[in-house]
Design an enzyme around this catalytic site. Structure first.
Site, mmCIF file in Angstrom:
data_model
loop_
_atom_site.group_PDB
_atom_site.id
_atom_site.type_symbol
_atom_site.label_atom_id
_atom_site.label_comp_id
_atom_site.label_asym_id
_atom_site.label_seq_id
_atom_site.Cartn_x
_atom_site.Cartn_y
_atom_site.Cartn_z
ATOM 1 N N ARG A 29 0.784 -1.213 -0.001
ATOM 2 C CA ARG A 29 0.030 0.097 -0.170
ATOM 3 C C ARG A 29 0.933 1.397 0.075
ATOM 4 O O ARG A 29 1.818 1.493 0.770
ATOM 5 C CB ARG A 29 -0.823 -0.013 1.207
ATOM 6 C CG ARG A 29 -1.882 -1.221 1.034
ATOM 7 C CD ARG A 29 -3.182 -0.902 2.218
ATOM 8 N NE ARG A 29 -3.538 -2.317 2.358
ATOM 9 C CZ ARG A 29 -4.620 -2.881 1.373
ATOM 10 N NH1 ARG A 29 -4.823 -1.952 0.406
ATOM 11 N NH2 ARG A 29 -5.213 -3.969 1.651
ATOM 12 N N ASP A 30 0.409 2.178 -0.775
ATOM 13 C CA ASP A 30 1.200 3.552 -1.010
ATOM 14 C C ASP A 30 0.956 4.338 0.521
ATOM 15 O O ASP A 30 -0.130 4.173 1.127
ATOM 16 C CB ASP A 30 0.549 4.415 -2.099
ATOM 17 C CG ASP A 30 1.328 5.621 -2.073
ATOM 18 O OD1 ASP A 30 1.952 5.546 -3.367
ATOM 19 O OD2 ASP A 30 1.721 6.520 -1.525
ATOM 20 N N ILE A 31 2.199 4.867 1.047
ATOM 21 C CA ILE A 31 2.253 5.319 2.050
ATOM 22 C C ILE A 31 1.228 6.750 2.237
ATOM 23 O O ILE A 31 0.715 7.156 3.283
ATOM 24 C CB ILE A 31 3.621 5.826 2.663
ATOM 25 C CG1 ILE A 31 3.685 5.830 4.441
ATOM 26 C CG2 ILE A 31 4.296 6.891 2.019
ATOM 27 C CD1 ILE A 31 5.259 5.953 4.706
ATOM 28 N N ASN A 87 4.537 6.669 -13.458
ATOM 29 C CA ASN A 87 5.110 8.211 -13.807
ATOM 30 C C ASN A 87 6.425 7.940 -14.112
ATOM 31 O O ASN A 87 7.072 6.915 -13.644
ATOM 32 C CB ASN A 87 5.240 9.046 -12.329
ATOM 33 C CG ASN A 87 3.531 9.186 -11.634
ATOM 34 O OD1 ASN A 87 2.701 9.117 -12.484
ATOM 35 N ND2 ASN A 87 3.449 9.062 -10.513
ATOM 36 N N VAL A 96 10.233 8.173 -6.911
ATOM 37 C CA VAL A 96 10.927 7.286 -6.569
ATOM 38 C C VAL A 96 11.510 6.476 -7.978
ATOM 39 O O VAL A 96 10.545 5.761 -8.726
ATOM 40 C CB VAL A 96 10.464 6.005 -5.527
ATOM 41 C CG1 VAL A 96 10.835 4.843 -5.254
ATOM 42 C CG2 VAL A 96 9.440 6.716 -4.326
ATOM 43 N N HIS A 100 7.685 1.246 -10.724
ATOM 44 C CA HIS A 100 6.263 0.828 -9.779
ATOM 45 C C HIS A 100 4.952 1.277 -10.787
ATOM 46 O O HIS A 100 4.911 2.281 -11.395
ATOM 47 C CB HIS A 100 6.292 1.464 -8.800
ATOM 48 C CG HIS A 100 6.556 3.111 -8.563
ATOM 49 N ND1 HIS A 100 7.756 3.313 -8.631
ATOM 50 C CD2 HIS A 100 5.540 3.970 -8.378
ATOM 51 C CE1 HIS A 100 7.312 4.746 -8.291
ATOM 52 N NE2 HIS A 100 6.086 5.198 -8.173
ATOM 53 N N HIS A 102 1.106 2.271 -10.127
ATOM 54 C CA HIS A 102 0.223 2.713 -9.046
ATOM 55 C C HIS A 102 -1.209 1.882 -9.575
ATOM 56 O O HIS A 102 -1.526 2.157 -10.765
ATOM 57 C CB HIS A 102 -0.151 4.013 -9.072
ATOM 58 C CG HIS A 102 1.147 4.896 -8.886
ATOM 59 N ND1 HIS A 102 1.084 5.545 -7.491
ATOM 60 C CD2 HIS A 102 2.132 5.129 -9.392
ATOM 61 C CE1 HIS A 102 2.359 6.271 -7.621
ATOM 62 N NE2 HIS A 102 2.855 6.179 -8.446
#
Ligand code: AMP
Length: 114
Positions: A29-31, A87, A96, A100, A102
């Site tokens: 999970r994204d922070i 991205n 980052v 990855h 999303h």
């Protein structure tokens, strides 16, 4: 490429809320979630950006999309729908530099681009 915090998450040197793992891919999970479901799908090998994807990574990239599909089902957002986004670099607002996807959903999203 220099190591990012995602490598530390993969090595369990940093905590994360992991929702899926296999030999090649981790999803957590994204922070700072942008929607009720916001999961990052990350390859365990270090690929910095989309620009660095090579032909030999094609199967891995396909597997990442299949993991996104699986997590979407797991999170019960598959039928309503969701967004997959990658991205790249400055204009893409990449923060980052470890590739990855999303997976964002769980509410009605707005727009499809900037
Ligand atoms: P990007 O802009 O595509 O590089 O997105 C990087 C994402 O990583 C952002 O949505 C951040 O909220 C997320 N992030 C940063 N640090 C962490 C962390 N320690 N655990 C989970 N997600 C993180």
């Amino acid at each position: 490429m220099s190591e990012t915090l995602f490598t530390k998450i993969i090595r369990r040197e940093l905590p994360a809320d992991i929702v899926y793992e296999d030999d090649e891919i981790l999803a957590f999970r994204d922070i700072n979630p942008q929607a009720p479901v916001h999961v990052l799908i990350v390859p365990k090998i270090e690929i910095a950006t989309v620009n660095d994807i090579q032909p030999e990574h094609a199967e891995l990239i396909g597997k990442m999309v299949l993991v996104a599909q699986k997590v979407a089902k797991q999170e019960a957002i598959a039928d309503d729908g969701y967004r997959l986004a990658i991205n790249c670099n400055r204009h893409g607002c990449q923060i980052v530099f470890h590739l990855h996807i999303h997976l964002i959903g769980g509410k009605q999203l707005r727009g499809s681009a900037a």
